[in-house]
Design an enzyme around this catalytic site. Structure first.
Site, PDB file in Angstrom:
ATOM      1  N   VAL A  47       0.834  -1.202   0.000  1.00  0.00           N
ATOM      2  CA  VAL A  47       0.000   0.000   0.000  1.00  0.00           C
ATOM      3  C   VAL A  47       0.874   1.259   0.000  1.00  0.00           C
ATOM      4  O   VAL A  47       0.537   2.262  -0.631  1.00  0.00           O
ATOM      5  CB  VAL A  47      -0.963   0.003   1.217  1.00  0.00           C
ATOM      6  CG1 VAL A  47      -1.770   1.288   1.278  1.00  0.00           C
ATOM      7  CG2 VAL A  47      -1.892  -1.207   1.161  1.00  0.00           C
ATOM      8  N   CYS A  48       2.005   1.191   0.677  1.00  0.00           N
ATOM      9  CA  CYS A  48       2.862   2.372   0.851  1.00  0.00           C
ATOM     10  C   CYS A  48       3.246   3.064  -0.456  1.00  0.00           C
ATOM     11  O   CYS A  48       3.127   4.288  -0.549  1.00  0.00           O
ATOM     12  CB  CYS A  48       4.104   2.017   1.660  1.00  0.00           C
ATOM     13  SG  CYS A  48       3.725   1.387   3.315  1.00  0.00           S
TER      14      CYS A  48
END
Length: 188
Positions: A47-48
């Site tokens: 997700v980062c």
């Protein structure tokens, strides 16, 4: 304890920025302008990179508002550079990437997950005096929407420049504000 209204504590860390390579960042760098500090769990993750790329898409507009962006994870500045050089999403990032391997900054901002040693997803809007004005914390699996940062910054700047006024929900620049008083209690 809430960090809203508190001044950023002293810190010293190494950072990476495309075109500059490595340099030191301290809490003093967050003063004299508006700052957004974006904490995230880890480089080379899932997700980062989508979040950091999303912040990059808003970066030009944030700069127009006088805002500098700092991303922070418990990785080192060396890992940030390697990630920047290998990830298409992260490779587009122009803002500063701070390494926090000692976990000092993550702990000071109260986003450190002590069990994993990683930072939670936290976003902090900091005024030119180094005082935290807004905080958003998300669970690990929930990515942030950077487009909301523009309006939050504009609201924080408006309130700072117009003491005695507050911005209601869904306020947009040029929109109606409120002046808290006994006259409007129960009438909204």
């Amino acid at each position: 304890m809430s960090l809203i209204g508190t001044e950023v504590q002293p810190f010293r860390a190494q950072a990476f920025q495309s075109g500059k390579d490595f340099f030191e960042v301290t809490e003093a760098d967050l003063k004299g302008k508006w700052s957004i500090v974006v904490f995230y769990p880890a480089d080379f993750s899932f997700v980062c990179p989508t979040e950091l790329e999303d912040v990059q898409k808003e970066y030009a507009e944030l700069k127009k508002l006088g805002v500098e962006v700092y991303s922070v994870s418990t990785d080192t500045h060396f890992v940030h550079k390697a990630w920047h050089e290998n990830s298409p999403a992260v490779g587009s990032i122009e803002y500063i990437m701070i390494g926090d391997p000692s976990q000092t900054i993550s702990r000071q901002f109260d986003v450190l997950n002590e069990e994993t040693g990683l930072a939670d997803r936290g976003t902090f809007i900091i005024d030119p005096d180094g005082v935290i004005q807004a905080i958003e914390i998300n669970a690990d699996g929930i990515g942030r929407d950077a487009s909301t940062l523009i309006n939050k910054v504009k609201a924080a700047q408006y309130v700072r420049e117009n003491p005695g006024e507050v911005c209601p929900a869904k306020w947009e620049e040029g929109g109606e504000t409120l002046k808290p008083s006994l006259d409007i209690v129960g009438k909204i």
